[in-house]
Design a protein around this motif. Structure first.
Motif, PDB file in Angstrom:
ATOM      1  N   TYR A  45     -49.026  43.359  48.242  1.00  0.00           N
ATOM      2  CA  TYR A  45     -50.471  43.324  48.041  1.00  0.00           C
ATOM      3  C   TYR A  45     -50.983  44.446  47.262  1.00  0.00           C
ATOM      4  O   TYR A  45     -51.909  44.197  46.517  1.00  0.00           O
ATOM      5  CB  TYR A  45     -51.104  43.486  49.574  1.00  0.00           C
ATOM      6  N   GLN A  46     -50.422  45.468  47.461  1.00  0.00           N
ATOM      7  CA  GLN A  46     -50.669  46.706  46.588  1.00  0.00           C
ATOM      8  C   GLN A  46     -50.261  46.332  45.187  1.00  0.00           C
ATOM      9  O   GLN A  46     -51.460  46.650  44.305  1.00  0.00           O
ATOM     10  CB  GLN A  46     -49.891  47.850  47.062  1.00  0.00           C
ATOM     11  N   MET A  76     -53.104  44.013  43.920  1.00  0.00           N
ATOM     12  CA  MET A  76     -54.333  44.463  43.747  1.00  0.00           C
ATOM     13  C   MET A  76     -54.452  45.343  42.130  1.00  0.00           C
ATOM     14  O   MET A  76     -55.383  45.437  41.402  1.00  0.00           O
ATOM     15  CB  MET A  76     -54.840  45.387  44.618  1.00  0.00           C
ATOM     16  N   GLN A  77     -53.177  46.028  42.003  1.00  0.00           N
ATOM     17  CA  GLN A  77     -52.921  46.659  40.724  1.00  0.00           C
ATOM     18  C   GLN A  77     -53.021  45.886  39.541  1.00  0.00           C
ATOM     19  O   GLN A  77     -53.515  45.949  38.562  1.00  0.00           O
ATOM     20  CB  GLN A  77     -51.799  47.522  40.664  1.00  0.00           C
ATOM     21  N   GLU A 100     -62.080  41.896  43.606  1.00  0.00           N
ATOM     22  CA  GLU A 100     -62.332  42.765  44.805  1.00  0.00           C
ATOM     23  C   GLU A 100     -61.431  41.976  45.944  1.00  0.00           C
ATOM     24  O   GLU A 100     -61.986  40.943  46.262  1.00  0.00           O
ATOM     25  CB  GLU A 100     -63.701  42.828  44.889  1.00  0.00           C
ATOM     26  N   PHE A 101     -60.260  42.370  46.251  1.00  0.00           N
ATOM     27  CA  PHE A 101     -59.676  41.663  47.310  1.00  0.00           C
ATOM     28  C   PHE A 101     -60.049  41.997  48.553  1.00  0.00           C
ATOM     29  O   PHE A 101     -60.386  43.188  49.138  1.00  0.00           O
ATOM     30  CB  PHE A 101     -58.085  41.984  47.005  1.00  0.00           C
ATOM     31  N   TYR A 131     -57.881  40.892  52.630  1.00  0.00           N
ATOM     32  CA  TYR A 131     -56.710  40.313  53.135  1.00  0.00           C
ATOM     33  C   TYR A 131     -56.878  40.274  54.723  1.00  0.00           C
ATOM     34  O   TYR A 131     -57.275  41.254  55.307  1.00  0.00           O
ATOM     35  CB  TYR A 131     -55.510  41.064  52.657  1.00  0.00           C
TER      36      TYR A 131
END
Ligand code: DQA
Length: 142
Positions: free
Chosen positions: A31-32, A35-36, A42-43, A45
């Motif tokens: 997930y990191q 997002m990168q 704009e996530f 989760y």
């Protein structure tokens, strides 16, 4: 653009669960990366092992996000209730599977959700999520 990622049952165990099928990376780590890779998105989760929670999250997504990436896990193959929730909301939902479900047991070949989803991405490992996000971005631009 706002995208909600929903993971269903047992996907909290990614990285430890059947690594030969699902790989060794945890979803938190992936997930990191996700997002990168999409800084313009704009996530949010959520992961739940409970069908009703997934339905509640889909309802709450309506009016709040521009798209949903959904890996409903085994509920993909069984849940008319999740299918109805997807059909009820005016938010595009992309169904995702990490593994190639068509190369696995026959009970994984049918999804209750595919017909009411904007599209389906299957079998690209965790990259399936990134492909789903990209498809939602492209869809927004059309
Ligand atoms: C899965 C495939 C499903 O059949 C299974 O029940 C899962 C994960 C996938 O991502 O490959 O839990 O949705």
């Amino acid at each position: 653009m706002k995208i909600l990622v929903i993971n269903g049952p047992n996907l909290n165990l990614l990285g430890r669960r059947e690594p030969e099928v699902y790989g060794t990376m945890s979803f938190d780590d992936y997930y990191q990366e996700l997002m990168q890779r999409f800084p313009e998105v704009e996530f949010s989760y959520v992961q739940s092992n409970h069908e009703g929670v997934i339905i509640d999250e889909l309802h709450m997504a309506w009016g709040r996000v521009d798209g949903v990436v959904l890996n409903a896990g085994a509920y993909s193959h069984t849940s008319l209730a999740i299918a109805d929730a997807i059909a009820s909301i005016e938010v595009p939902v992309v169904e995702v599977h990490i593994s190639n479900v068509f190369a696995r047991e026959s009970f994984r070949h049918h999804s209750m959700l595919s017909a009411v989803c904007a599209g389906v991405i299957v079998g690209f490992g965790l990259n399936s999520y990134a492909l789903a996000v990209q498809s939602l971005i492209d869809r927004m631009k059309q």
